[in-house]
Every structure is written in C-alpha cells, then in structure tokens.
Scaffold this motif. Structure first.
Motif, PDB file in Angstrom:
ATOM      1  N   MET A  12       0.847  -1.192   0.000  1.00 23.41           N
ATOM      2  CA  MET A  12       0.000   0.000   0.000  1.00 23.41           C
ATOM      3  C   MET A  12       0.882   1.241   0.000  1.00 23.41           C
ATOM      4  O   MET A  12       1.902   1.297   0.664  1.00 23.41           O
ATOM      5  CB  MET A  12      -0.907  -0.016   1.238  1.00 23.41           C
ATOM      6  N   TYR A  13       0.466   2.231  -0.801  1.00 18.64           N
ATOM      7  CA  TYR A  13       1.208   3.489  -0.878  1.00 18.64           C
ATOM      8  C   TYR A  13       0.401   4.596  -0.209  1.00 18.64           C
ATOM      9  O   TYR A  13      -0.821   4.589  -0.282  1.00 18.64           O
ATOM     10  CB  TYR A  13       1.439   3.898  -2.329  1.00 18.64           C
ATOM     11  N   GLU A  14       1.101   5.494   0.427  1.00 20.01           N
ATOM     12  CA  GLU A  14       0.443   6.680   0.951  1.00 20.01           C
ATOM     13  C   GLU A  14       1.035   7.886   0.249  1.00 20.01           C
ATOM     14  O   GLU A  14       2.240   8.122   0.322  1.00 20.01           O
ATOM     15  CB  GLU A  14       0.645   6.780   2.469  1.00 20.01           C
TER      16      GLU A  14
ATOM     17  N   THR B 273       5.017   7.412   0.624  1.00 23.77           N
ATOM     18  CA  THR B 273       5.650   6.349   1.386  1.00 23.77           C
ATOM     19  C   THR B 273       4.952   5.044   1.049  1.00 23.77           C
ATOM     20  O   THR B 273       3.787   5.013   0.664  1.00 23.77           O
ATOM     21  CB  THR B 273       5.517   6.564   2.915  1.00 23.77           C
ATOM     22  N   THR B 274       5.699   3.969   1.163  1.00 30.23           N
ATOM     23  CA  THR B 274       5.120   2.647   1.035  1.00 30.23           C
ATOM     24  C   THR B 274       4.859   2.143   2.455  1.00 30.23           C
ATOM     25  O   THR B 274       5.774   2.124   3.276  1.00 30.23           O
ATOM     26  CB  THR B 274       6.088   1.701   0.304  1.00 30.23           C
ATOM     27  N   VAL B 275       3.601   1.809   2.738  1.00 30.05           N
ATOM     28  CA  VAL B 275       3.242   1.394   4.100  1.00 30.05           C
ATOM     29  C   VAL B 275       2.738  -0.051   4.106  1.00 30.05           C
ATOM     30  O   VAL B 275       2.402  -0.603   3.063  1.00 30.05           O
ATOM     31  CB  VAL B 275       2.193   2.326   4.744  1.00 30.05           C
TER      32      VAL B 275
ATOM     33  N   ARG C 133      -4.463   6.867  -0.093  1.00 28.00           N
ATOM     34  CA  ARG C 133      -3.909   5.537   0.135  1.00 28.00           C
ATOM     35  C   ARG C 133      -4.272   4.664  -1.057  1.00 28.00           C
ATOM     36  O   ARG C 133      -5.427   4.606  -1.465  1.00 28.00           O
ATOM     37  CB  ARG C 133      -4.484   4.918   1.409  1.00 28.00           C
ATOM     38  N   VAL C 134      -3.286   4.028  -1.624  1.00 26.36           N
ATOM     39  CA  VAL C 134      -3.501   3.213  -2.818  1.00 26.36           C
ATOM     40  C   VAL C 134      -3.007   1.791  -2.568  1.00 26.36           C
ATOM     41  O   VAL C 134      -1.863   1.581  -2.150  1.00 26.36           O
ATOM     42  CB  VAL C 134      -2.742   3.797  -4.036  1.00 26.36           C
ATOM     43  N   GLN C 135      -3.898   0.852  -2.821  1.00 29.20           N
ATOM     44  CA  GLN C 135      -3.537  -0.562  -2.766  1.00 29.20           C
ATOM     45  C   GLN C 135      -3.461  -1.032  -4.210  1.00 29.20           C
ATOM     46  O   GLN C 135      -4.483  -1.103  -4.898  1.00 29.20           O
ATOM     47  CB  GLN C 135      -4.630  -1.324  -2.000  1.00 29.20           C
TER      48      GLN C 135
END
Ligand SMILES: [Cu+2]
Length: 68
Positions: free
Chosen positions: A1-3, A66-68, A41-43
């Motif tokens: 997931m990216y923020e 950021t990658t979370v 937030r992108v999945q």
C-alpha cells in the motif's frame, strides 16, 4: 500500500479525478482519499513511480509518498 501526499487535491472533483487516474492504470486498485489532509492511500501492484507519473500528468503532483 502506498500513501501519497497530493496538496493540489482540494475538493471532491479533484478526489474523483485522482481516483479515476489510478483506476485507469490498475482497474483492481483500491483508492482511499482523505481530503482534509490531502492524503491518498492506494492498494495496487502497479509501481509507485508509475502511479506518481500518471497523477502528475493529470495535474495532481505527488509531493511526498511512502510505502506502508
Ligand atoms: Cu478540486
């Protein structure tokens, strides 16, 4: 997931444009928008750099991610 931080995303129209841009890149992506903080937030399995590039092209540059 990216923020992603997208400061130019300021209203519902921007939010839907951002969502549409990501979905056009990856139809299976999940997009969650928090308008007050300008965060997305992108999945997705699509590379962060490709998503950032598409969003910049659409007029919504990613100012931090950021990658979370
Ligand atoms: Cu807007």
């Amino acid at each position: 997931m990216y923020e992603l931080q997208i400061d130019d995303m300021t209203c519902g129209h921007c939010a839907s444009k951002v969502t549409k841009t990501v979905i056009e890149l990856d139809a299976t992506a999940k997009v969650e928008i928090d308008l007050p903080t300008h965060k997305v937030r992108v999945q997705s399995d699509t590379a962060l750099v490709d998503i950032s590039e598409a969003l910049a092209d659409a007029g919504y540059p990613v100012v931090a991610s950021t990658t979370v």
